[in-house]
Motif scaffolding. Structure first.
Motif, PDB file in Angstrom:
ATOM      1  N   PRO A 337       0.804  -1.229   0.000  1.00 21.75           N
ATOM      2  CA  PRO A 337       0.000   0.000   0.000  1.00 21.75           C
ATOM      3  C   PRO A 337       0.833   1.273   0.000  1.00 21.75           C
ATOM      4  CG  PRO A 337       0.054  -0.912   2.195  1.00 21.75           C
ATOM      5  CD  PRO A 337       0.742  -1.914   1.312  1.00 21.75           C
ATOM      6  N   PHE A 338       2.153   1.146   0.147  1.00 24.16           N
ATOM      7  CA  PHE A 338       3.026   2.324   0.111  1.00 24.16           C
ATOM      8  C   PHE A 338       3.550   2.623  -1.295  1.00 24.16           C
ATOM      9  CE2 PHE A 338       3.176   0.908   4.493  1.00 24.16           C
ATOM     10  CZ  PHE A 338       3.111   2.088   5.203  1.00 24.16           C
ATOM     11  N   SER A 339       3.253   1.743  -2.255  1.00 27.44           N
ATOM     12  CA  SER A 339       3.800   1.881  -3.610  1.00 27.44           C
ATOM     13  C   SER A 339       2.985   2.861  -4.451  1.00 27.44           C
ATOM     14  CB  SER A 339       3.820   0.513  -4.300  1.00 27.44           C
ATOM     15  OG  SER A 339       4.004   0.650  -5.691  1.00 27.44           O
ATOM     16  N   ARG A 395       2.372   9.358  13.872  1.00 29.48           N
ATOM     17  CA  ARG A 395       1.207   8.957  13.095  1.00 29.48           C
ATOM     18  C   ARG A 395       1.395   7.502  12.688  1.00 29.48           C
ATOM     19  NH1 ARG A 395      -1.267  13.493  10.682  1.00 29.48           N
ATOM     20  NH2 ARG A 395      -2.693  12.088   9.619  1.00 29.48           N
ATOM     21  N   ASP A 396       0.308   6.780  12.550  1.00 24.67           N
ATOM     22  CA  ASP A 396       0.397   5.390  12.139  1.00 24.67           C
ATOM     23  C   ASP A 396       0.668   5.337  10.637  1.00 24.67           C
ATOM     24  OD1 ASP A 396      -0.594   2.711  11.139  1.00 24.67           O
ATOM     25  OD2 ASP A 396      -0.886   2.440  13.292  1.00 24.67           O
ATOM     26  N   ASP A 397       1.738   4.675  10.251  1.00 20.48           N
ATOM     27  CA  ASP A 397       2.145   4.652   8.848  1.00 20.48           C
ATOM     28  C   ASP A 397       1.098   3.996   7.952  1.00 20.48           C
ATOM     29  OD1 ASP A 397       4.421   5.870   9.695  1.00 20.48           O
ATOM     30  OD2 ASP A 397       5.756   4.178   9.336  1.00 20.48           O
ATOM     31  N   ARG A 398       0.368   3.021   8.475  1.00 14.91           N
ATOM     32  CA  ARG A 398      -0.670   2.365   7.667  1.00 14.91           C
ATOM     33  C   ARG A 398      -1.758   3.365   7.273  1.00 14.91           C
ATOM     34  NH1 ARG A 398      -2.125  -2.117  12.010  1.00 14.91           N
ATOM     35  NH2 ARG A 398      -2.081  -0.183  13.229  1.00 14.91           N
ATOM     36  N   VAL A 399      -2.145   4.207   8.235  1.00 13.05           N
ATOM     37  CA  VAL A 399      -3.151   5.232   7.950  1.00 13.05           C
ATOM     38  C   VAL A 399      -2.606   6.223   6.935  1.00 13.05           C
ATOM     39  CG1 VAL A 399      -4.566   7.063   8.944  1.00 13.05           C
ATOM     40  CG2 VAL A 399      -4.163   4.966  10.248  1.00 13.05           C
ATOM     41  N   GLU A 400      -1.332   6.568   7.073  1.00 10.22           N
ATOM     42  CA  GLU A 400      -0.722   7.514   6.139  1.00 10.22           C
ATOM     43  C   GLU A 400      -0.721   6.967   4.717  1.00 10.22           C
ATOM     44  OE1 GLU A 400       0.636  10.820   7.135  1.00 10.22           O
ATOM     45  OE2 GLU A 400      -0.957  10.069   8.441  1.00 10.22           O
ATOM     46  N   ALA A 401      -0.467   5.660   4.559  1.00  7.80           N
ATOM     47  CA  ALA A 401      -0.446   5.059   3.224  1.00  7.80           C
ATOM     48  C   ALA A 401      -1.827   5.139   2.574  1.00  7.80           C
ATOM     49  CB  ALA A 401       0.018   3.610   3.305  1.00  7.80           C
ATOM     50  N   LEU A 402      -2.866   4.778   3.326  1.00  8.13           N
ATOM     51  CA  LEU A 402      -4.213   4.810   2.755  1.00  8.13           C
ATOM     52  C   LEU A 402      -4.661   6.237   2.484  1.00  8.13           C
ATOM     53  CD1 LEU A 402      -6.117   2.056   4.762  1.00  8.13           C
ATOM     54  CD2 LEU A 402      -4.494   1.838   2.888  1.00  8.13           C
ATOM     55  N   SER A 403      -4.293   7.154   3.377  1.00  3.60           N
ATOM     56  CA  SER A 403      -4.644   8.568   3.171  1.00  3.60           C
ATOM     57  C   SER A 403      -4.002   9.105   1.901  1.00  3.60           C
ATOM     58  CB  SER A 403      -4.202   9.404   4.370  1.00  3.60           C
ATOM     59  OG  SER A 403      -4.894   9.040   5.543  1.00  3.60           O
TER      60      SER A 403
END
Length: 554
Positions: A337-339, A395-403
């Protein structure tokens, strides 16, 4: 000689080889240090972030995270506030769904206050608590904790030892809570004229889901007749399915190149048919669960398994019926999800469908994996991802990726965007799987929580009869989703139009009542329409319609 307060506090709770009497003396000195180290403005000694509590080191003046606290709270709940009791060096911390935690040695060790009393005044069952905005010690009576509930701002006095609600002066509670340190508010984006217009288009639709197998001309016509009969205004149709296949006649590259396009139906025919029947068409796109993209370019975009040094996946082992030997197969395939490539690959599908005339884009599986050995996952695109551009370590990195993905999608398409989230992610502010609806709602128009009762633990929010309990889940779940997102998005829940587990024993009229109760609960909670889900397309639970006698779609 002045004792080293920081080290002595550690010795008090981790005294390898220390005899009991020496340990007692060290503890007493350490606790004295904790008290005298506190200045008059003791709250300047703590700092609260959503994913961390920081305590100022009295010697260096620097901030130190409290990993022992995070080990207890887990990585999915948010820390919302902290308060200091300066007389004894205690710190109390609140969270969004795991209750309250306390340290009696100014941050060295922590305990869950729910372990002994379950804090009955706040407990919802199955290990979950009310969403807490802030907690504070009473300034006069140290046995009382003041709690502000996040959902409605209610102020509650709780006995810190028994967990029971007690009667106390609410003004004293509000004064105490003003002293608590809170995380900075995330804030909500003010809706511009375009956002308002999108929400008007997406509002109040009653719909049902259709898989690619239902898109043949005869089957689709039968579903259109079903929609007319029961007054539906919309349908959700798969265009990119759970296996990552583009199931319509897409012209996209590299989707065609990698063999991801499997044309089960003509997009033009389906879109025109749905519109000819006066229905709103929601195009479902499965995002990060994608078997086709997973294998592309030598698994370049697949999640990586650090234990196996191979592409990560969810595996299931069964027994061969003939040989009785175990057979292991991969059942889930996830991409990173970071790509940026993964983002643009899915946004290209959305823009093509927008150009073809669908009315709304719905992103599903917009999350990180929930099953399998998730601790072994390496996100290989994490470090260089634009999602990490804000340089905020808390901040939670997972949330940042989806945002970041949704922010890019919002810039690329003008039709309404909806997202599907787990039911609990609609109930609470949380970062589980990256689905923080408070933050993600900045970029979308509709949030669709899957509040299926079959997927909630039975002891959650009480032990009412099953159908009553299901109705309450939808009522409160939708209302909470609205409050969490400050009504900046529409909450359009998925309704469970299938039976699973013990529900398979339901017969008509029980299962028809079950469906109607979910719908009634969703409407009572302020839902903007709903979507029925049954993967088979067999909506037998609608046999007696969608409404109880005297009810109507309006």
């Amino acid at each position: 000689m002045v004792p080293d307060c920081h080290n002595l506090r550690s010795v008090c709770y981790d005294p390898p080889g220390m005899k009991s009497r020496s340990k007692t003396f060290a503890c007493a000195v350490a606790m004295a240090c904790a008290v005298v180290a506190l200045p008059a403005t003791e709250h300047e000694q703590i700092r609260v972030e959503p994913t961390a509590l920081l305590v100022r080191n009295a010697e260096t003046g620097g901030w130190e995270e409290q990993p022992a606290l995070r080990d207890l709270t887990g990585n999915n709940t948010y820390i919302t506030s902290a308060d200091v009791d300066p007389t004894v060096g205690r710190i109390i911390v609140s969270t969004t769904f795991h209750g309250l935690y306390e340290s009696r040695d100014f941050g060295t060790t922590w305990r869950d206050l729910g372990e002994t009393s379950e804090i009955d005044a706040l407990y919802l069952g199955e290990g979950f608590y009310e969403d807490i905005a802030a907690v504070a010690y009473d300034r006069e009576d140290r046995s009382i904790l003041w709690v502000e509930l996040a959902q409605d701002g209610t102020v509650v006095a709780v006995d810190r030892d028994t967990g029971a609600r007690v009667r106390a002066d609410a003004e004293s509670g509000r004064a105490a809570l003003r002293q608590a340190r809170r995380t900075a508010p995330t804030g909500q984006t003010r809706l511009d004229a375009e956002a308002v217009a999108r929400r008007e288009l997406a509002a109040d639709h009653t719909s049902f889901y259709l898989s690619p197998a239902q898109m043949g001309p005869e089957r689709l016509d039968r579903h259109m007749a079903f929609a007319r009969e029961h007054g539906f205004t919309a349908v959700v149709v798969d265009f990119k399915d759970d296996n990552g296949r583009l199931v319509y006649d897409s012209a996209l590259e590299p989707h065609t190149e990698m063999g991801a396009v499997r044309s089960f139906f003509s997009a033009r025919r389906v879109i025109d048919t749905v519109h000819d029947h006066g229905l709103y068409l929601i195009a479902r796109i499965v995002v990060f669960k994608d078997q086709q993209l997973y294998g592309y370019d030598d698994n370049r975009y697949a999640l990586w398994d650090t234990r196996r040094d191979a592409p990560w996946g969810v595996f299931r082992t069964t027994e061969d019926e003939e040989t009785e030997t175990p057979v292991t197969t991969q059942v889930e395939y996830w991409v990173d999800p970071f790509s940026e490539f993964v983002w643009d690959y899915n946004i290209a599908v959305a823009t093509e469908l927008e150009a073809l005339g669908v009315d709304e884009i719905q992103f599903d599986y917009i999350r990180t994996p929930a099953d399998g050995r998730t601790a072994d996952i390496e996100y290989r695109f994490h470090r260089d991802s634009p999602a990490m551009g804000n340089e905020d370590p808390f901040r939670d990195d997972r949330v940042e990726a989806l945002s970041a993905f949704l922010r890019r999608a919002r810039a690329a398409i003008s039709t309404p965007i909806s997202i599907d989230v787990f039911g609990f992610n609609g109930w609470y502010r949380m970062s589980y799987l990256g689905q923080d609806i408070q933050l993600l709602s900045r970029y979308v128009d509709v949030v669709s929580p899957m509040l299926y009762p079959s997927h909630f633990p039975r002891g959650f929010i009480g032990d009412a009869p099953y159908l009553e309990w299901a109705e309450r889940l939808y009522n409160e779940g939708v209302a909470r989703g609205r409050r969490i997102t400050a009504d900046n998005v529409l909450i359009r829940p998925y309704i469970q139009a299938f039976l699973i587990g013990g529900e398979l024993a339901f017969e008509r009229p029980t299962y028809t009542d079950y469906l109607k109760r979910q719908i009634r609960g969703a409407r009572a909670g302020g839902g903007s329409g709903f979507t029925l889900w049954n993967n088979s397309g067999r909506y037998y639970m609608v046999a007696d319609g969608l409404w109880f006698p005297g009810e109507s779609p309006q």
